[in-house]
Structures are given as structure tokens and as C-alpha cells.
Design a protein around this motif. Structure first.
Motif, PDB file in Angstrom:
ATOM      1  N   SER A 275       0.894  10.715   2.361  1.00 46.80           N
ATOM      2  CA  SER A 275       1.376   9.594   3.307  1.00 46.80           C
ATOM      3  C   SER A 275       0.458   9.310   4.288  1.00 46.80           C
ATOM      4  N   PHE A 276      -0.661  10.202   4.775  1.00 47.22           N
ATOM      5  CA  PHE A 276      -1.411   9.975   5.772  1.00 47.22           C
ATOM      6  C   PHE A 276      -2.759   9.362   5.395  1.00 47.22           C
ATOM      7  N   ALA A 277      -2.971   9.486   4.131  1.00 47.31           N
ATOM      8  CA  ALA A 277      -3.889   8.682   3.468  1.00 47.31           C
ATOM      9  C   ALA A 277      -3.749   7.219   3.271  1.00 47.31           C
ATOM     10  N   THR A 278      -2.388   6.779   3.335  1.00 50.71           N
ATOM     11  CA  THR A 278      -1.929   5.417   2.893  1.00 50.71           C
ATOM     12  C   THR A 278      -2.203   4.687   3.953  1.00 50.71           C
ATOM     13  N   PRO A 279      -1.921   4.881   5.180  1.00 49.55           N
ATOM     14  CA  PRO A 279      -2.185   4.005   6.210  1.00 49.55           C
ATOM     15  C   PRO A 279      -3.856   3.889   6.839  1.00 49.55           C
ATOM     16  N   HIS A 280      -4.628   4.767   6.194  1.00 49.53           N
ATOM     17  CA  HIS A 280      -6.229   4.588   6.141  1.00 49.53           C
ATOM     18  C   HIS A 280      -6.497   3.399   5.436  1.00 49.53           C
ATOM     19  N   VAL A 281      -5.907   3.244   4.097  1.00 47.15           N
ATOM     20  CA  VAL A 281      -6.196   2.169   3.350  1.00 47.15           C
ATOM     21  C   VAL A 281      -5.551   0.914   3.789  1.00 47.15           C
ATOM     22  N   ALA A 282      -4.451   1.160   4.513  1.00 45.30           N
ATOM     23  CA  ALA A 282      -3.654  -0.293   5.054  1.00 45.30           C
ATOM     24  C   ALA A 282      -4.404  -0.685   5.979  1.00 45.30           C
ATOM     25  N   GLY A 283      -5.000   0.193   6.845  1.00 47.35           N
ATOM     26  CA  GLY A 283      -5.877  -0.398   8.113  1.00 47.35           C
ATOM     27  C   GLY A 283      -7.128  -1.049   7.559  1.00 47.35           C
ATOM     28  N   LEU A 284      -7.602  -0.494   6.630  1.00 46.21           N
ATOM     29  CA  LEU A 284      -8.894  -1.258   6.131  1.00 46.21           C
ATOM     30  C   LEU A 284      -8.513  -2.593   5.535  1.00 46.21           C
ATOM     31  N   ILE A 285      -7.360  -2.526   4.768  1.00 37.55           N
ATOM     32  CA  ILE A 285      -7.111  -3.891   3.853  1.00 37.55           C
ATOM     33  C   ILE A 285      -6.740  -4.897   5.189  1.00 37.55           C
ATOM     34  N   ALA A 286      -6.188  -4.323   6.149  1.00 39.93           N
ATOM     35  CA  ALA A 286      -5.933  -5.308   7.092  1.00 39.93           C
ATOM     36  C   ALA A 286      -7.107  -5.967   8.016  1.00 39.93           C
ATOM     37  N   ARG A 287      -8.219  -5.294   7.992  1.00 35.66           N
ATOM     38  CA  ARG A 287      -9.336  -5.559   8.554  1.00 35.66           C
ATOM     39  C   ARG A 287      -9.801  -6.847   7.484  1.00 35.66           C
ATOM     40  N   ILE A 288      -9.681  -6.570   6.269  1.00 36.45           N
ATOM     41  CA  ILE A 288     -10.217  -7.578   5.096  1.00 36.45           C
ATOM     42  C   ILE A 288      -9.786  -8.724   5.108  1.00 36.45           C
ATOM     43  N   VAL A 289      -8.304  -8.784   5.185  1.00 39.14           N
ATOM     44  CA  VAL A 289      -7.256  -9.867   5.247  1.00 39.14           C
ATOM     45  C   VAL A 289      -7.659 -10.631   6.593  1.00 39.14           C
ATOM     46  N   ALA A 290      -7.965  -9.790   7.616  1.00 36.68           N
ATOM     47  CA  ALA A 290      -8.023 -10.857   9.109  1.00 36.68           C
ATOM     48  C   ALA A 290      -9.277 -11.580   9.025  1.00 36.68           C
ATOM     49  N   LYS A 291     -10.356 -11.126   8.147  1.00 38.62           N
ATOM     50  CA  LYS A 291     -11.469 -11.736   8.081  1.00 38.62           C
ATOM     51  C   LYS A 291     -11.596 -12.727   7.147  1.00 38.62           C
ATOM     52  N   ARG A 292     -10.596 -12.641   6.171  1.00 37.63           N
ATOM     53  CA  ARG A 292     -10.532 -13.744   4.909  1.00 37.63           C
ATOM     54  C   ARG A 292      -9.237 -14.049   4.758  1.00 37.63           C
ATOM     55  N   PRO A 293      -8.490 -14.884   5.554  1.00 39.79           N
ATOM     56  CA  PRO A 293      -7.079 -15.153   5.529  1.00 39.79           C
ATOM     57  C   PRO A 293      -6.791 -15.865   4.134  1.00 39.79           C
ATOM     58  N   GLY A 294      -6.046 -15.335   3.361  1.00 36.20           N
ATOM     59  CA  GLY A 294      -5.384 -16.025   2.026  1.00 36.20           C
ATOM     60  C   GLY A 294      -6.054 -15.241   0.982  1.00 36.20           C
ATOM     61  N   VAL A 295      -6.953 -14.195   1.320  1.00 41.62           N
ATOM     62  CA  VAL A 295      -7.275 -13.551   0.083  1.00 41.62           C
ATOM     63  C   VAL A 295      -6.324 -12.635  -0.765  1.00 41.62           C
ATOM     64  N   THR A 296      -6.494 -12.814  -1.831  1.00 38.54           N
ATOM     65  CA  THR A 296      -5.215 -12.392  -2.597  1.00 38.54           C
ATOM     66  C   THR A 296      -5.354 -10.721  -2.770  1.00 38.54           C
ATOM     67  N   PRO A 297      -3.904 -10.131  -3.246  1.00 39.43           N
ATOM     68  CA  PRO A 297      -4.434  -8.727  -3.371  1.00 39.43           C
ATOM     69  C   PRO A 297      -5.516  -8.135  -4.376  1.00 39.43           C
TER      70      PRO A 297
ATOM     71  N   VAL B 227       0.983  -1.271  -0.153  1.00 42.44           N
ATOM     72  CA  VAL B 227      -0.109   0.064   0.082  1.00 42.44           C
ATOM     73  C   VAL B 227       0.816   1.315  -0.102  1.00 42.44           C
ATOM     74  N   ALA B 228       0.895   2.022  -1.213  1.00 39.23           N
ATOM     75  CA  ALA B 228       2.038   2.733  -1.425  1.00 39.23           C
ATOM     76  C   ALA B 228       1.390   4.388  -1.451  1.00 39.23           C
ATOM     77  N   ALA B 229       2.024   5.503  -0.774  1.00 41.23           N
ATOM     78  CA  ALA B 229       1.700   7.022  -1.168  1.00 41.23           C
ATOM     79  C   ALA B 229       2.225   7.124  -2.438  1.00 41.23           C
ATOM     80  N   MET B 230       1.359   8.231  -3.181  1.00 42.07           N
ATOM     81  CA  MET B 230       1.827   8.694  -4.241  1.00 42.07           C
ATOM     82  C   MET B 230       2.586   9.681  -3.775  1.00 42.07           C
TER      83      MET B 230
END
Lengths: 207, 273
Positions: free
Chosen positions: B232-254, B167-170
Motif C-alpha cells: 500500500s505504500f508502493a501504490t501512491p508512488h506510482v499514483a504520483g508519477l501517473i499524476a505527473r504524466i497526466v498533468a503534462k498530457r491532459p486527455g491521455v488514456t490509461p 492505481v491499486a495495491a496488491m
């Protein structure tokens, strides 16, 4: 031998020219953003410090000459990460107060820092202090980046003739410094003569 | 004052996100409802993290990567606790922690007082994160060094095929930077989004995702909080939401996560809570 003295004279001249250009950029930045001040620091990589070279506006004369470690602070971050940053309540950072505000005697509220870079190599940092929250149209991070690029170009050009390179010119350094004082026609003639000499030597060496 | 690449997310310019036309659209509740990010490893590649900051609540591990001319690869890895030199990494960690309280945070410090070999150090930091099984990697940094384009592209490909979400900042200014621009990476820019759980989806790129990043209150050094603006402060917002998605469905692909995120984006016509 004239070469070392000529090298010194040339680099001193370029140094002064660089200071003038950086001061102008700082002044334009400050006016365009409607900021309290703008300052430009250049990286002294060996010392690990940002050295403030030019400033315009509030406390400008106290800022010039200031040295800050590149390993801390907002300007240090911009230099290290190669990334711009806008902070709205700068004094909430306890280290900023100690590093800068106390030494300069001005406590900013808001700051925009942007790196001055050649590619990904940091040359310095441009800081815009207390720009208004509602920036004038066009005055944003993009403009700050353009001004930083102008500063980078000036630094690069001044660095092209750094003392070591100039000293390497040997007997050429003296005449080149003298040419500076002559007219454009004389310089064009000198350049043409040098090009001819180089081309002739190459042709001769190939035989 | 808005960073570059955020203009794509202005209401007049942003198209509605393309829809899959599912009979039962993907909802935010389906995506991350009830998830706190437990079991997900999130690496913050940045200036370090101050583990003691109340907004951070501890760090599980990490590494400090530094340029070292003496070593064959010219980088040295110092595993073990380290602090935050500038505050930026702590800011990102705080945002992630707020969105996904139970993630395991790892600090990969790639910024330091030595400005030599920045792209090299950064690349090795990303490699470390992939090699150490990080699920989500927050890159609020980028490089403009074209010599390293290939290396970062390889790293992005490797991440994509090993289930590591980069998850990278422009960049905050209008310039090319890596790895944000690569299509497999979640590239993020700041948008006028007041809800920290809202993202905007721009399929045209290079900034694919818009999230809160303007005048954000963020953790900083010495327990402080500052108000800052940047992609760079928008990026961790997306990272946090992705972490929630991954936690709920381990093994989900990018790519699956991108599909889910696009479906629940605030500009999705099918967005449901």
C-alpha cells in the motif's frame, strides 16, 4: 429443562478449546519469528472493540483481556482494512503509546499486524511484536497470514456451536453433551442412527 | 520482510521490459519532465487524510462513505471535511504530494469503526471517484469478497473508458483481491527500489508495477512520521508519477499511460533520464 444448561456447557467447552488453540498459535508465531511477543485479539463487533484473547512472550499476561477500539491504532487498521502492515518505529505514533504501551508496560519498536479473517469478514487481528529486522527464513507476511488463517479456522469452528444455535437444538442438546463423554464408537453409532432417522422421516414425508 | 507479490520484482526474476523499438525512445523527461501534477485530481480511497499534516499540505475536498442499513443503497455519503482514523490515508497522501506537489488531493474515506458492508462501501467510494471526475485514484485497499467481483470489474471498465486511472495495491498476503488484479488497473507491489521515482514493470502480472514500499518513511497521525512496509505504500508512488504524466498530457488514456510508464521503467532497456 436441560437444554439451556447443556448449551452453556457446550459453548464453555468450545470457548476453552478455542483459547488453547489461540495460545498455541501465538506461541508458534512468536518462536518462528523470533519475536518478543505475539498476541491474538478477536473482534467484538457489537462493542466496536478488539479483545485480546491469547498472548505469548513479553507482557503476555498483561495483554490478555485488553480491549482496544477498532476505530484506531495499528490493529484497528488491520481489522478495518483487512490488510497487514509492518511498522518499524511504532512509538512514533503518539496514540499507540497511550493505547497500548502504557497499559501493557512494554514499548515495542517494531510490529507486524495481520487480520484474522473469514473471506473479507474480520474476526480479529494477529500482532507480532518486535520481530527482528532480519526475519528468519520463511518468516514473513505470508507465514503470518497462514497463522492468522489457522486462528480464523479455530474461531469459526468454535462459533459453529454458538449458544443461540445450541439452544435451538432443544431436547437434542442434553444427549449430545453426554455423548461427548462417551467413546468414538458410541458417537459413530449415534450419528448413524440420527442419519437413518432423518432419511426415514424424509422418505415418509414424501409419500 | 517483504509483502506478497513483491518477489516478481526481484532482480533475478524480473525480465527486461518489452521494448517498442522506437527510433527515439520515450524518456522520463518526455513523460513527466517539468510536471508537478498541476490541474490533476487525485483521490485517495482509504482511512481519510489529515489535511493539516505538513507532508500533505491541504485537501481539496472529499467524502466519507459509511454503511447505513436504513438507506436503499445501504450507504451514506457525508461530503465535507473529515480526518484520518488510522494514519494510513495520510501516509499515502504524503507520498503523492511529495512526487506531484501541485495535484488536488481528494479524500474518499471508506474505512471506519463499522466493519459491516466493507466491500459495498469500498465499491461506492470508487464509484464516487469516477463520477466526480478524478483523474487518478489511489486504492491502497482491496477486497477479497468474490460477491463483489463483478461490480469491481464493471467499475474498472468504466474507469478505463472514462480516463480515470485506478492505481491499486496488491494484497500483502498471497490472495486474490479486487480491483488490483484486473488488467486495466495499475496494480502495484513493493519492490527493492530505492529511488522513489523508479518503477519496475512486470508484464506477466498480476502485480504489474513495482515501486518503493519497503521501510518507507511516511506521514502518520498527529504530524508524526513512521517507517512502514507494505504494497500500500508502493501504490501512491506510482499514483504520483501517473499524476505527473497526466498533468503534462491532459486527455491521455490509461493504456497510453501504461505504455509510457513501461518505457521509462527502471528495467526498460531503453530507459533514459
Amino acid at each position: 429443562r436441560r437444554a439451556p444448561a447443556a448449551a452453556g456447557a457446550m459453548s464453555e467447552h468450545l470457548d476453552e478449546a478455542l483459547d488453547t488453540v489461540l495460545e498455541r498459535i501465538a506461541a508458534v508465531a512468536r518462536r518462528t519469528f523470533g519475536a518478543a511477543s505475539c498476541s491474538i485479539a478477536l473482534l467484538d463487533e457489537a462493542a466496536g472493540e478488539l479483545v485480546y484473547r491469547a498472548a505469548d512472550g513479553e507482557a503476555a499476561e498483561r495483554v490478555v483481556g485488553l480491549r482496544l477500539s477498532v476505530a484506531r491504532g495499528l490493529a484497528g487498521f488491520a481489522a478495518s482494512a483487512g490488510q497487514a502492515l509492518i511498522v518499524d518505529n511504532v512509538v512514533a505514533d503518539p496514540r499507540f503509546a497511550a493505547d497500548v504501551a502504557e497499559r501493557v508496560g512494554y514499548v515495542p519498536q517494531r510490529m507486524l499486524v495481520t487480520p484474522i479473517a473469514r473471506g473479507d469478514e474480520t474476526l480479529g487481528v494477529l500482532s507480532i511484536v518486535d520481530p527482528p529486522t532480519e526475519a528468519p527464513p520463511g518468516a514473513g507476511l505470508e507465514l503470518a497470514g497462514v497463522l492468522a488463517d489457522a486462528a480464523a479456522a479455530a474461531v469459526e469452528l468454535a462459533g459453529v456451536a454458538d449458544p443461540a444455535a445450541v439452544a435451538g437444538l432443544g431436547p437434542l442438546a442434553g444427549p449430545l453433551v453426554d455423548l461427548r463423554a462417551l467413546g468414538e464408537d458410541e458417537r459413530d453409532t449415534a450419528a448413524a442412527l440420527l442419519r437413518e432417522l432423518v432419511a426415514y422421516t424424509r422418505r415418509r414425508n414424501r409419500r | 520482510m517483504k509483502p506478497a507479490f513483491s518477489e516478481a520484482f526481484e532482480p533475478e526474476r524480473l525480465d527486461p521490459a518489452p521494448t517498442l523499438g522506437l527510433d527515439e525512445p520515450i524518456t522520463a523527461d518526455w513523460a513527466w519532465g517539468g510536471s508537478t501534477g498541476a490541474g490533476v485530481k487525485v483521490a485517495v480511497i482509504d482511512s481519510g487524510i489529515d489535511a493539516d499534516h505538513p507532508a500533505v499540505g491541504g485537501v481539496a475536498g472529499g467524502v466519507a462513505v459509511e454503511y447505513d442499513a436504513e438507506l436503499p443503497d445501504r450507504v451514506r455519503f457525508d461530503e465535507g471535511p473529515h480526518g484520518d482514523l488510522y494514519g494510513h490515508g495520510t501516509a499515502c497522501a504524503g507520498i503523492i504530494r511529495a512526487l506531484a506537489p501541485d495535484v488536488e488531493l481528494y479524500s474518499v474515506r471508506v474505512l471506519g469503526s463499522s466493519l459491516t458492508g466493507k466491500a459495498r462501501v469500498f465499491a461506492h467510494g470508487v464509484d464516487w471517484a469516477i463520477e466526480h471526475g478524478m483523474h487518478v485514484v489511489n486504492l491502497s485497499l482491496s477486497t477479497t469478497n468474490d460477491d463483489w467481483y463483478g461490480t469491481f470489474h464493471d467499475l474498472a471498465d468504466q474507469a478505463a473508458f472514462t480516463g480515470t486511472m485506478l492505481v491499486a495495491a496488491m494484497a500483502n498476503e498471497r490472495k486474490s483481491s479486487y480491483p488490483g488484479e484486473f488488467s486495466s488497473v495499475f496494480s502495484v507491489a513493493a519492490a527493492e527500489v530505492s529511488d522513489p521515482e523508479h518503477v519496475l514493470y512486470n508484464p506477466h502480472g498480476p502485480a504489474e508495477w513495482g515501486a518503493t514500499g519497503i521501510d518507507v518513511d511516511v506521514a502518520w497521525l498527529d504530524g508524526a512520521t513512521i517507517t512502514a512496509t507494505g504494497n500500500s505504500f508502493a501504490t501512491p508512488h506510482v499514483a504520483g508519477l501517473i499524476a505527473r504524466i497526466v498533468a503534462k498530457r491532459p486527455g491521455v488514456t490509461p493504456f497510453q499511460v501504461k505504455t509510457i510508464l513501461a518505457a521509462v521503467a527502471a528495467n526498460s532497456s531503453t530507459r533514459r533520464p
